[in-house]
Structure formats: structure tokens, C-alpha cells
Design a protein around this motif. Structure first.
Motif, short mmCIF file in Angstrom:
data_model
loop_
_atom_site.label_atom_id
_atom_site.label_comp_id
_atom_site.label_asym_id
_atom_site.label_seq_id
_atom_site.Cartn_x
_atom_site.Cartn_y
_atom_site.Cartn_z
N PHE A 44 48.30 31.80 32.90
CA PHE A 44 48.31 32.50 34.17
C PHE A 44 47.45 31.71 35.15
O PHE A 44 46.28 31.46 34.90
N GLU A 45 48.07 31.30 36.26
CA GLU A 45 47.36 30.59 37.32
C GLU A 45 46.90 31.63 38.35
O GLU A 45 47.73 32.25 39.02
N GLU A 46 45.60 31.84 38.45
CA GLU A 46 45.08 32.80 39.41
C GLU A 46 45.06 32.17 40.80
O GLU A 46 44.46 31.12 41.01
N LEU A 47 45.73 32.83 41.75
CA LEU A 47 45.79 32.33 43.12
C LEU A 47 44.71 32.96 43.99
O LEU A 47 44.14 32.31 44.86
N ARG A 49 41.78 36.61 44.03
CA ARG A 49 41.24 37.83 43.43
C ARG A 49 40.58 38.65 44.53
O ARG A 49 39.81 38.11 45.33
N VAL A 58 44.61 40.81 41.17
CA VAL A 58 44.72 39.38 40.90
C VAL A 58 46.14 38.94 41.21
O VAL A 58 47.10 39.42 40.61
N ASP A 59 46.26 38.06 42.19
CA ASP A 59 47.53 37.44 42.58
C ASP A 59 47.67 36.20 41.69
O ASP A 59 46.77 35.36 41.65
N TYR A 60 48.79 36.08 40.95
CA TYR A 60 48.92 35.02 39.96
C TYR A 60 50.34 34.46 39.91
O TYR A 60 51.27 35.03 40.45
N MET A 62 52.61 33.20 36.55
CA MET A 62 52.68 33.04 35.11
C MET A 62 53.58 31.84 34.82
O MET A 62 54.68 31.75 35.34
N HIS A 86 48.39 41.65 39.47
CA HIS A 86 47.85 42.50 38.43
C HIS A 86 46.75 43.37 39.03
O HIS A 86 45.86 42.85 39.70
N ASP A 100 50.80 45.78 36.06
CA ASP A 100 51.25 44.42 36.34
C ASP A 100 52.55 44.50 37.12
O ASP A 100 53.51 45.08 36.64
#
Length: 113
Positions: A44-47, A49, A58-60, A62, A86, A100
Motif C-alpha cells: 500500500f502506497e500512502e499518498l 494521511r 489514509v488516501d492510498y 494498493m 481507508h 476501506d
């Protein structure tokens, strides 16, 4: 710490984008173990928070490679990059609830590609 230990340590409830609620740590663990097994290299790449009191968003994106069939969707090594958000609600130093949000139709498009 193993994936199962992390799940057990943090999650009390889960509600995924499919609209199917998973209540309790055991139900969540069972669902996630199957999901983790379907995508090789899952990360998961967190963009971004955003925190507000007991709530964390959390904008991500996958990422993973589909290596196992999912019902009628056949795994052919499709590269998946699925955006989502999420929402975590914290209580007592743990994650008490999580929701989610992601687009099932977008996942279907990527799998069909």
C-alpha cells in the motif's frame, strides 16, 4: 511480527468496499489472509494521511500482481494499482473500527485487462 499477529493486535471490526462487514478479529484475519494470497507483492502506497481526533483517513494506492483466480476473474499476472481511502477509528490505543473505500468496478477493469 507476522501479518496475522498484526491483524489480531489491531483490528476489532472491518467493513470493506464490497459492503460485507467482518465483525471480530478472526473474521477479519480470514478475509485478509485470502486477499493477501491473491496478489503477489501486495503493498500500500500512502499518498496522504489526515487525522482528526480519533479518526484517521489514509488516501492510498494498493499495488500487486494478481497471481490467483478470484471467482470468474482469471489471474494472468495483471498489474493492479487500485486507489482507495481507508478510515480508521481509534480507541484505547488500538484500531477499533476501519472502513476501506475503493471502486470494485475499477478493480474489475484492471483484472480484465
Amino acid at each position: 511480527m507476522e501479518q496475522g499477529d498484526l491483524i489480531d493486535a489491531f483490528y476489532a471490526a472491518y467493513n470493506g468496499a464490497s459492503g460485507k462487514a467482518r465483525e471480530g478479529r478472526e473474521a477479519l484475519a480470514a478475509g485478509l489472509v485470502g486477499f493477501f494470497g491473491m496478489l503477489d507483492g501486495l503493498r500500500f502506497e500512502e499518498l496522504r494521511r489526515i487525522s482528526c481526533g480519533p479518526n484517521v483517513l489514509v488516501d492510498y494506492v494498493m499495488h500487486g500482481v494478481m497471481t490467483r483466480d478470484l471467482g470468474p476473474m482469471k489471474a494472468t499476472g495483471q498489474q493492479i494499482a487500485l486507489p482507495g481511502v481507508h478510515h480508521f477509528r481509534l480507541a484505547g490505543g488500538e484500531i477499533a473500527e476501519t472502513v476501506d473505500y475503493w471502486d470494485p468496478a475499477e478493480f474489475g477493469r484492471q483484472v480484465a485487462a
